[in-house]
Design a protein around this motif. Structure first.
Motif, PDB file in Angstrom:
ATOM      1  N   LYS A  50      44.556  46.038 -32.707  1.00 63.08           N
ATOM      2  CA  LYS A  50      44.733  44.973 -31.720  1.00 63.08           C
ATOM      3  C   LYS A  50      44.231  45.381 -30.334  1.00 63.08           C
ATOM      4  N   TRP A  51      44.326  46.673 -30.047  1.00 62.25           N
ATOM      5  CA  TRP A  51      43.968  47.169 -28.720  1.00 62.25           C
ATOM      6  C   TRP A  51      42.518  47.649 -28.642  1.00 62.25           C
ATOM      7  N   ARG A  52      41.807  47.610 -29.761  1.00 64.41           N
ATOM      8  CA  ARG A  52      40.472  48.203 -29.790  1.00 64.41           C
ATOM      9  C   ARG A  52      39.519  47.559 -28.796  1.00 64.41           C
ATOM     10  N   ASN A  53      39.598  46.247 -28.638  1.00 66.68           N
ATOM     11  CA  ASN A  53      38.654  45.532 -27.772  1.00 66.68           C
ATOM     12  C   ASN A  53      39.299  44.956 -26.515  1.00 66.68           C
ATOM     13  N   ASN A  54      40.512  45.405 -26.203  1.00 64.15           N
ATOM     14  CA  ASN A  54      41.175  44.874 -25.003  1.00 64.15           C
ATOM     15  C   ASN A  54      40.392  45.180 -23.738  1.00 64.15           C
ATOM     16  N   TRP A  55      39.770  46.347 -23.681  1.00 60.77           N
ATOM     17  CA  TRP A  55      39.040  46.727 -22.461  1.00 60.77           C
ATOM     18  C   TRP A  55      37.827  45.828 -22.233  1.00 60.77           C
ATOM     19  N   ARG A  56      37.340  45.198 -23.307  1.00 59.55           N
ATOM     20  CA  ARG A  56      36.198  44.294 -23.178  1.00 59.55           C
ATOM     21  C   ARG A  56      36.617  42.903 -22.704  1.00 59.55           C
ATOM     22  N   ASN A  57      37.924  42.608 -22.773  1.00 59.19           N
ATOM     23  CA  ASN A  57      38.395  41.247 -22.511  1.00 59.19           C
ATOM     24  C   ASN A  57      39.220  41.103 -21.235  1.00 59.19           C
ATOM     25  N   VAL A  58      39.505  42.210 -20.545  1.00 57.76           N
ATOM     26  CA  VAL A  58      40.295  42.095 -19.317  1.00 57.76           C
ATOM     27  C   VAL A  58      39.463  41.401 -18.235  1.00 57.76           C
ATOM     28  N   SER A  59      40.145  40.632 -17.404  1.00 56.21           N
ATOM     29  CA  SER A  59      39.450  39.887 -16.347  1.00 56.21           C
ATOM     30  C   SER A  59      39.311  40.687 -15.060  1.00 56.21           C
ATOM     31  N   THR A  60      39.957  41.872 -15.009  1.00 60.77           N
ATOM     32  CA  THR A  60      39.888  42.725 -13.828  1.00 60.77           C
ATOM     33  C   THR A  60      39.292  44.073 -14.212  1.00 60.77           C
ATOM     34  N   ILE A  61      38.241  44.476 -13.526  1.00 57.78           N
ATOM     35  CA  ILE A  61      37.585  45.760 -13.786  1.00 57.78           C
ATOM     36  C   ILE A  61      37.700  46.628 -12.538  1.00 57.78           C
ATOM     37  N   THR A  62      38.263  47.831 -12.710  1.00 60.90           N
ATOM     38  CA  THR A  62      38.380  48.788 -11.609  1.00 60.90           C
ATOM     39  C   THR A  62      37.708  50.089 -12.010  1.00 60.90           C
ATOM     40  N   LEU A  63      36.606  50.403 -11.359  1.00 67.48           N
ATOM     41  CA  LEU A  63      35.873  51.642 -11.598  1.00 67.48           C
ATOM     42  C   LEU A  63      36.009  52.508 -10.342  1.00 67.48           C
ATOM     43  N   GLY A 111      31.324  34.407 -12.540  1.00 72.64           N
ATOM     44  CA  GLY A 111      32.349  33.657 -11.805  1.00 72.64           C
ATOM     45  C   GLY A 111      33.333  34.543 -11.077  1.00 72.64           C
ATOM     46  N   ILE A 112      32.867  35.641 -10.494  1.00 76.14           N
ATOM     47  CA  ILE A 112      33.732  36.584  -9.798  1.00 76.14           C
ATOM     48  C   ILE A 112      34.482  35.915  -8.651  1.00 76.14           C
ATOM     49  N   LYS A 113      35.784  36.294  -8.486  1.00 76.16           N
ATOM     50  CA  LYS A 113      36.602  35.742  -7.406  1.00 76.16           C
ATOM     51  C   LYS A 113      36.955  36.783  -6.339  1.00 76.16           C
ATOM     52  N   GLU A 114      37.082  38.052  -6.746  1.00 79.28           N
ATOM     53  CA  GLU A 114      37.394  39.125  -5.808  1.00 79.28           C
ATOM     54  C   GLU A 114      36.433  40.284  -6.055  1.00 79.28           C
ATOM     55  N   LEU A 115      35.725  40.707  -4.998  1.00 76.53           N
ATOM     56  CA  LEU A 115      34.704  41.736  -5.129  1.00 76.53           C
ATOM     57  C   LEU A 115      34.926  42.830  -4.092  1.00 76.53           C
ATOM     58  N   THR A 116      34.993  44.098  -4.568  1.00 76.22           N
ATOM     59  CA  THR A 116      35.158  45.256  -3.688  1.00 76.22           C
ATOM     60  C   THR A 116      34.135  46.316  -4.076  1.00 76.22           C
ATOM     61  N   LEU A 117      33.310  46.723  -3.113  1.00 78.72           N
ATOM     62  CA  LEU A 117      32.304  47.765  -3.324  1.00 78.72           C
ATOM     63  C   LEU A 117      32.473  48.822  -2.242  1.00 78.72           C
ATOM     64  N   GLU A 118      32.750  50.061  -2.658  1.00 73.48           N
ATOM     65  CA  GLU A 118      32.962  51.166  -1.718  1.00 73.48           C
ATOM     66  C   GLU A 118      32.044  52.317  -2.100  1.00 73.48           C
ATOM     67  N   SER A 136      37.625  36.713  -2.114  1.00 72.77           N
ATOM     68  CA  SER A 136      37.825  37.943  -1.346  1.00 72.77           C
ATOM     69  C   SER A 136      36.602  38.846  -1.475  1.00 72.77           C
ATOM     70  N   LEU A 137      36.113  39.356  -0.328  1.00 72.47           N
ATOM     71  CA  LEU A 137      34.935  40.219  -0.310  1.00 72.47           C
ATOM     72  C   LEU A 137      35.219  41.440   0.554  1.00 72.47           C
ATOM     73  N   CYS A 138      35.064  42.642  -0.027  1.00 75.96           N
ATOM     74  CA  CYS A 138      35.259  43.902   0.693  1.00 75.96           C
ATOM     75  C   CYS A 138      34.070  44.810   0.434  1.00 75.96           C
ATOM     76  N   LEU A 139      33.341  45.160   1.493  1.00 75.86           N
ATOM     77  CA  LEU A 139      32.163  46.016   1.395  1.00 75.86           C
ATOM     78  C   LEU A 139      32.341  47.206   2.331  1.00 75.86           C
ATOM     79  N   THR A 140      32.042  48.412   1.832  1.00 72.16           N
ATOM     80  CA  THR A 140      32.207  49.634   2.627  1.00 72.16           C
ATOM     81  C   THR A 140      30.940  50.466   2.606  1.00 72.16           C
ATOM     82  N   ASN A 141      30.493  50.846   3.809  1.00 71.71           N
ATOM     83  CA  ASN A 141      29.374  51.761   4.000  1.00 71.71           C
ATOM     84  C   ASN A 141      28.051  51.157   3.540  1.00 71.71           C
TER      85      ASN A 141
END
Length: 410
Positions: A50-63, A111-118, A136-141
């Protein structure tokens, strides 16, 4: 069957064990996984089918702390659903403009709603189309031109939160966003102009100049931040850093700009030189115009000698008239006195904070609470404040000594 306290208790069988976490509604599970970094979510794929493809389906990605560009491409290309929130923080290495443009185009289609690039190293932002659903838009450097950033902001009709950190733009940045409610801007700008943003109430600005640059040598500071200072009347909550007031302190800018703060309710001032007469004068001019202020806080600090405009001993507060009829809360951080400062110099280095406290005492009839932070708890300082008549009889005065971590109430 097992026996406990004369009663027969049935041992739960394998059939009775329910995986409650896996059976949670996907909206709840997506909310939980969205609070984790992508590498942690990906590791959970080994838990079960059940959890094998959860990472492909989340709507929030944090790298966070990602170093490999290929990993970013793999995560984006493997995703099955629309991405609502994307955060990328790269502490090492530089990003090619082509890669950044490719990622932004993909996120726009998603269809991104919140974007953060650091980024740790300055990255170049090329001209790009806006995001129709971005909130929401956050840009750094980033290194870019004002026209590129303006085009990006104007292309986001639903933008409510804007955060620009460590930017270097030697042009006037025009911010035109009808839905914008808060903005946080730090970096080197020649000027910032807020226009067509009627809902913008909460703002933080730390705008700096770079002495020695070609622009500095050619134009000096006379033409900097003129339009920005003329836009202060629309803010209800404002935070300014001392660098802005230092620019405003020049006589040529004072002649060009008429600052109005009629709507200002909450004002915070950071890194104000308590030994710079011109900077202190700009603070009092700002306070004099903010007649509807309800909350005020200031952090004072010493200015390196080579950066001072005038010595604070020449500053005269008696030429200002104040009346804070709505001020209810005030906080004054008088900063730390460097160890290299000699004892005779210590007394006048704290005078700016003392005079400000006295001014608020006598000019604020409805003041409910004042918090003062100081590097020592000398009795002479408290005795001097006790002798000042207070306009508010309901005032709670809190004095915190950072040296001994003690708090006094009067």
């Amino acid at each position: 069957m097992i026996k406990a306290e004369n009663e027969l208790v049935e041992k739960p069988s394998q059939v009775d064990i329910v995986d409650r976490i896996s059976n949670l509604p996907w909206e709840v599970l997506d909310n939980i996984l969205g609070r984790l970094r992508m590498d942690a979510v990906a590791k959970m794929s080994v838990l079960s089918k059940k959890w094998r493809n959860n990472w492909r389906n989340v709507s929030t990605i944090t790298l966070a702390g990602e170093r490999n560009v290929r990993v970013i491409y793999h995560v984006l290309l493997s995703h099955h659903v629309h991405i609502e929130k994307f955060t990328l923080s790269m502490l090492e290495g530089s990003i090619e403009s082509a890669d950044l443009t490719s990622w932004l185009n993909f996120l726009r289609r998603s269809g991104i709603k919140e974007l953060t690039l650091e980024f740790n190293r300055a990255s170049h932002l090329n001209k790009t189309i806006g995001f129709s659903k971005l909130v929401s838009l956050c840009l750094t450097n980033f290194l870019t031109e004002a026209i590129v950033l303006q085009s990006l902001i104007e292309g986001c009709p639903l933008l409510e939160k804007l955060k620009l950190l460590d930017f270097r733009i030697w042009d006037c940045l025009n911010i035109n966003a009808h839905m914008l409610r808060s903005c946080h801007i730090e970096g080197s700008f020649k000027d910032v102009r807020i226009e067509s943003s009627p809902k913008l109430n909460d703002a933080y600005f730390n705008l700096t100049l770079r002495p020695g640059s070609p622009e500095w040598r050619e134009q000096g500071v006379a033409n900097y931040l003129v339009q920005f200072l003329g836009c202060l009347s629309q803010f209800k909550k404002l935070t300014l850093c001392g660098s802005i007031l230092k620019i405003w302190a020049t006589s040529r800018i004072r002649e060009k700009v008429i600052v109005a703060c009629d709507s200002l309710n909450v004002l915070s001032l950071l890194n104000i030189g308590d030994d710079d007469a011109d900077q202190l004068s700009a603070v009092y001019i700002l306070l004099q115009k903010a007649s509807y202020l309800k909350e005020f806080s200031i952090k004072l600090g010493s200015t390196p000698y080579e950066r001072r405009i005038n010595d604070a001993r020449e500053f005269n507060i008696s030429k200002f008239n104040f009346c804070f009829n709505q001020l209810r809360f005030a906080k004054i951080d008088m900063g730390e006195v460097p160890s290299r400062v000699r004892r005779p110099e210590y007394e006048w280095k704290q005078e700016a904070g003392v005079e400000l406290i006295k001014t608020l005492f006598v000019s604020s009839p409805v003041l409910k609470e004042m918090v003062v932070k100081r590097s020592n708890c000398e009795v002479g300082f408290l005795r001097e404040l006790l002798s000042v008549q207070r306009a508010s009889m309901d005032l709670l005065f809190k004095y915190f000594c950072s040296h001994c971590s003690r708090t006094f109430l009067t």
